[in-house]
Design an enzyme around this catalytic site. Sequence first.
Site, PDB file in Angstrom:
ATOM      1  N   GLU A 179      -3.004  -2.810  -2.612  1.00 39.46           N
ATOM      2  CA  GLU A 179      -4.176  -2.185  -1.966  1.00 39.46           C
ATOM      3  C   GLU A 179      -4.466  -0.787  -2.498  1.00 39.46           C
ATOM      4  O   GLU A 179      -3.562   0.044  -2.578  1.00 39.46           O
ATOM      5  CB  GLU A 179      -3.885  -2.117  -0.457  1.00 39.46           C
ATOM      6  CG  GLU A 179      -4.959  -1.464   0.380  1.00 39.46           C
ATOM      7  CD  GLU A 179      -4.597  -1.476   1.870  1.00 39.46           C
ATOM      8  OE1 GLU A 179      -3.458  -1.864   2.228  1.00 39.46           O
ATOM      9  OE2 GLU A 179      -5.462  -1.083   2.672  1.00 39.46           O
TER      10      GLU A 179
ATOM     11  N   TRP B 170       0.877  -1.167   0.000  1.00 33.76           N
ATOM     12  CA  TRP B 170       0.000   0.000   0.000  1.00 33.76           C
ATOM     13  C   TRP B 170       0.915   1.218   0.000  1.00 33.76           C
ATOM     14  O   TRP B 170       1.915   1.240   0.703  1.00 33.76           O
ATOM     15  CB  TRP B 170      -0.916   0.037   1.225  1.00 33.76           C
ATOM     16  CG  TRP B 170      -1.623   1.358   1.280  1.00 33.76           C
ATOM     17  CD1 TRP B 170      -2.621   1.782   0.460  1.00 33.76           C
ATOM     18  CD2 TRP B 170      -1.317   2.461   2.148  1.00 33.76           C
ATOM     19  NE1 TRP B 170      -2.964   3.077   0.759  1.00 33.76           N
ATOM     20  CE2 TRP B 170      -2.188   3.523   1.795  1.00 33.76           C
ATOM     21  CE3 TRP B 170      -0.400   2.661   3.186  1.00 33.76           C
ATOM     22  CZ2 TRP B 170      -2.169   4.760   2.434  1.00 33.76           C
ATOM     23  CZ3 TRP B 170      -0.382   3.898   3.826  1.00 33.76           C
ATOM     24  CH2 TRP B 170      -1.260   4.927   3.459  1.00 33.76           C
TER      25      TRP B 170
ATOM     26  N   HIS C  35      -8.590  -6.332   4.164  1.00 35.25           N
ATOM     27  CA  HIS C  35      -8.251  -5.535   5.333  1.00 35.25           C
ATOM     28  C   HIS C  35      -9.576  -5.187   5.993  1.00 35.25           C
ATOM     29  O   HIS C  35     -10.245  -4.231   5.615  1.00 35.25           O
ATOM     30  CB  HIS C  35      -7.494  -4.259   4.946  1.00 35.25           C
ATOM     31  CG  HIS C  35      -6.025  -4.479   4.853  1.00 35.25           C
ATOM     32  ND1 HIS C  35      -5.117  -3.452   4.743  1.00 35.25           N
ATOM     33  CD2 HIS C  35      -5.297  -5.620   4.883  1.00 35.25           C
ATOM     34  CE1 HIS C  35      -3.893  -3.963   4.691  1.00 35.25           C
ATOM     35  NE2 HIS C  35      -3.974  -5.275   4.772  1.00 35.25           N
TER      36      HIS C  35
ATOM     37  N   ASP D 157      -9.640  -3.062   1.332  1.00 34.69           N
ATOM     38  CA  ASP D 157      -9.743  -2.503   2.677  1.00 34.69           C
ATOM     39  C   ASP D 157     -11.139  -1.906   2.823  1.00 34.69           C
ATOM     40  O   ASP D 157     -11.545  -1.056   2.026  1.00 34.69           O
ATOM     41  CB  ASP D 157      -8.658  -1.431   2.873  1.00 34.69           C
ATOM     42  CG  ASP D 157      -8.613  -0.906   4.296  1.00 34.69           C
ATOM     43  OD1 ASP D 157      -9.676  -0.494   4.804  1.00 34.69           O
ATOM     44  OD2 ASP D 157      -7.525  -0.899   4.903  1.00 34.69           O
TER      45      ASP D 157
ATOM     46  N   HIS E 235     -11.702   1.942   2.445  1.00 40.20           N
ATOM     47  CA  HIS E 235     -11.063   2.687   1.361  1.00 40.20           C
ATOM     48  C   HIS E 235     -11.966   3.035   0.193  1.00 40.20           C
ATOM     49  O   HIS E 235     -11.502   3.202  -0.930  1.00 40.20           O
ATOM     50  CB  HIS E 235      -9.854   1.915   0.849  1.00 40.20           C
ATOM     51  CG  HIS E 235      -8.706   1.973   1.799  1.00 40.20           C
ATOM     52  ND1 HIS E 235      -7.438   1.588   1.475  1.00 40.20           N
ATOM     53  CD2 HIS E 235      -8.634   2.406   3.081  1.00 40.20           C
ATOM     54  CE1 HIS E 235      -6.637   1.753   2.510  1.00 40.20           C
ATOM     55  NE2 HIS E 235      -7.350   2.240   3.497  1.00 40.20           N
TER      56      HIS E 235
ATOM     57  N   ASP F  66      -7.202  -4.452   9.754  1.00 35.84           N
ATOM     58  CA  ASP F  66      -6.443  -3.208   9.632  1.00 35.84           C
ATOM     59  C   ASP F  66      -7.203  -2.074  10.297  1.00 35.84           C
ATOM     60  O   ASP F  66      -8.133  -1.520   9.711  1.00 35.84           O
ATOM     61  CB  ASP F  66      -6.187  -2.887   8.149  1.00 35.84           C
ATOM     62  CG  ASP F  66      -5.372  -1.604   7.979  1.00 35.84           C
ATOM     63  OD1 ASP F  66      -4.809  -1.133   8.982  1.00 35.84           O
ATOM     64  OD2 ASP F  66      -5.318  -1.074   6.858  1.00 35.84           O
TER      65      ASP F  66
ATOM     66  N   ASP G 104     -12.522   8.683   8.846  1.00 36.10           N
ATOM     67  CA  ASP G 104     -11.529   7.709   9.309  1.00 36.10           C
ATOM     68  C   ASP G 104     -11.832   6.322   8.767  1.00 36.10           C
ATOM     69  O   ASP G 104     -12.966   5.855   8.842  1.00 36.10           O
ATOM     70  CB  ASP G 104     -11.503   7.650  10.841  1.00 36.10           C
ATOM     71  CG  ASP G 104     -10.510   6.608  11.325  1.00 36.10           C
ATOM     72  OD1 ASP G 104      -9.361   6.631  10.862  1.00 36.10           O
ATOM     73  OD2 ASP G 104     -10.887   5.741  12.136  1.00 36.10           O
TER      74      ASP G 104
ATOM     75  N   LYS H  26      -6.881   2.922  -2.476  1.00 39.27           N
ATOM     76  CA  LYS H  26      -7.489   3.807  -1.488  1.00 39.27           C
ATOM     77  C   LYS H  26      -8.183   4.964  -2.184  1.00 39.27           C
ATOM     78  O   LYS H  26      -7.801   5.347  -3.290  1.00 39.27           O
ATOM     79  CB  LYS H  26      -6.410   4.327  -0.531  1.00 39.27           C
ATOM     80  CG  LYS H  26      -6.971   4.967   0.715  1.00 39.27           C
ATOM     81  CD  LYS H  26      -5.910   5.191   1.765  1.00 39.27           C
ATOM     82  CE  LYS H  26      -6.525   5.861   2.988  1.00 39.27           C
ATOM     83  NZ  LYS H  26      -5.581   6.021   4.081  1.00 39.27           N
TER      84      LYS H  26
ATOM     85  N   ASP I 170     -10.279   3.584   9.826  1.00 40.52           N
ATOM     86  CA  ASP I 170      -9.624   2.563  10.651  1.00 40.52           C
ATOM     87  C   ASP I 170     -10.137   2.444  12.080  1.00 40.52           C
ATOM     88  O   ASP I 170      -9.355   2.299  13.010  1.00 40.52           O
ATOM     89  CB  ASP I 170      -8.115   2.840  10.664  1.00 40.52           C
ATOM     90  CG  ASP I 170      -7.530   2.787   9.268  1.00 40.52           C
ATOM     91  OD1 ASP I 170      -7.478   1.690   8.711  1.00 40.52           O
ATOM     92  OD2 ASP I 170      -7.154   3.840   8.735  1.00 40.52           O
TER      93      ASP I 170
HETATM   94  C1  RNT Z   1      -3.809   2.691   4.863  1.00 39.08           C
HETATM   95  C2  RNT Z   1      -3.895   1.270   4.468  1.00 39.08           C
HETATM   96  C3  RNT Z   1      -2.786   0.395   4.946  1.00 39.08           C
HETATM   97  C4  RNT Z   1      -2.351   0.742   6.341  1.00 39.08           C
HETATM   98  C5  RNT Z   1      -1.386  -0.235   6.944  1.00 39.08           C
HETATM   99  C6  RNT Z   1      -0.720   0.317   8.148  1.00 39.08           C
HETATM  100  O1  RNT Z   1      -4.919   3.399   4.597  1.00 39.08           O
HETATM  101  O2  RNT Z   1      -5.120   0.753   4.881  1.00 39.08           O
HETATM  102  O3  RNT Z   1      -3.136  -0.919   4.822  1.00 39.08           O
HETATM  103  O4  RNT Z   1      -3.421   0.893   7.215  1.00 39.08           O
HETATM  104  O5  RNT Z   1      -0.541  -0.678   5.998  1.00 39.08           O
HETATM  105 ZN    ZN Z   2      -5.452  -1.331   4.753  1.00 40.94          ZN
END
Ligand code: RNT
Ligand code: ZN
Length: 420
Positions: A228, A187, A288, A261, A264, A328, A296, A230, A298
């Site tokens: 990955e 990523w 993820h 993810d 994302h 993640d 956010d 985003k 995460d």
């Molecule tokens: C970031 C990505 C990535 C990170 C990690 C730490 O937006 O999701 O995967 O969160 O690699």
């Molecule tokens: Zn991620």
Amino acid sequence: MSKKERIEQAYAAAVERFAELGIDVKPALDKLNNLSISIHCWQADDVAGFEVAEGDLTGGIQATGNYPGKARTIEELRSDVEKALTLLPGKHRLNLHAIYGDFGGKFVDRDQIDITHFQSWIDWAKEIGIYLDFNCTCFSHPKSDNGTLSALDKETRDFWIEHVQRCRAIAEEIGRQQGSPCIHNLWFPDGQKDITVDASIYRKNMKDSLDKIFSVKRDPKYMKDCFESKLFGIGLESYTVGSNEFVVGYCVKNNIMVTLDAGHYHPTETISDKISAIALFAPEIMLHVSRPVRWDSDHVVILNDDLQAIAHEIVRADVMDKVNVGLDYFDASINRIGAYAVGVRATQKAFLRAFLEPLAKLREYEANGQNFQRMALLEECKALPWSAIYDYYCLESGVPVAEDYIAEIEKYEKDVTSKR
Ligand code: RNT
Ligand code: ZN
């Protein structure tokens, strides 16, 4: 009645209830037990890592909060992960980032790392009986401020190409030593805060960098690549080089696994619906599992509809063997070991519910155009006694049942993390 008896009785009743729907609980539990979740090491220390040259977390990601007790050393992080594992049924993996190397107090730049910096991780993982996955770290570095693999400056691109090359080699060696392929995730945060006039230049640069990186073939027996995308990052709101189209296009063309993810995509876009499509065209999928909340991406994973839909789609599409489940998220505002316990257990519950779904009956309804019946049964499934099955699974696995893990975490906090 003892607690153990109560759990066993509830389990026996649940087994009968599922049998009424033609569901055999035992194979569902076996599938759950075979689900090895790749636990991200970076919740334990707010994505700080152990490089000597400590800098801020950059790349458009942020861990907000200042809850005491974060892991400050490799030893502390390992101890926290070991504690978390005692609260989780099943056998899981640990997902490392390159910045978590064992650098022995020396400054080792990203284009200099090698397997020696990860040998103690491999040895430790072997000792406690888990497998490792790996990630290059293309953020939190002075050379990542103006892009990495897509930067306009060639020297910068070359630096990051070297870093990713080394990380893939490290992953391959980890896989060789552990006897299970180590998944390497790429990523990169490159993007723009404001309107760019060079969108295509960055993407061309990125493609060139990737072509160089992936021209080095690694043994799939020992490592597998994933990539990955985003949508945006903090301070990178207007443009992201590695958009969904870029990443999925590159992966499909080059037979690389796609990392999805959950945080994302656009706020109303979920990854569950992408699974049955991507599984047809990419060799595998890396998940993820995360929880987006407004800006956010995460937050700690909980058992919500999005997570449930992901598990359902994987099981309904019959692609368990093509999907690698990883987590993640990073929340610095709560007990970090608690964050692991909640996220992993929520993910397991979602999969258990998916394994216990009366799919044959639901499909029959759908094929017959009995859409009310399909809806009604899906509604009833939500309240089936799956939690009795999960409790029993925890009991049998020798880990705390239901909320009992709260006290365990409080004890560890009192004895260990509060003293940091
Ligand atoms: C970031 C990505 C990535 C990170 C990690 C730490 O937006 O999701 O995967 O969160 O690699
Ligand atoms: Zn991620």
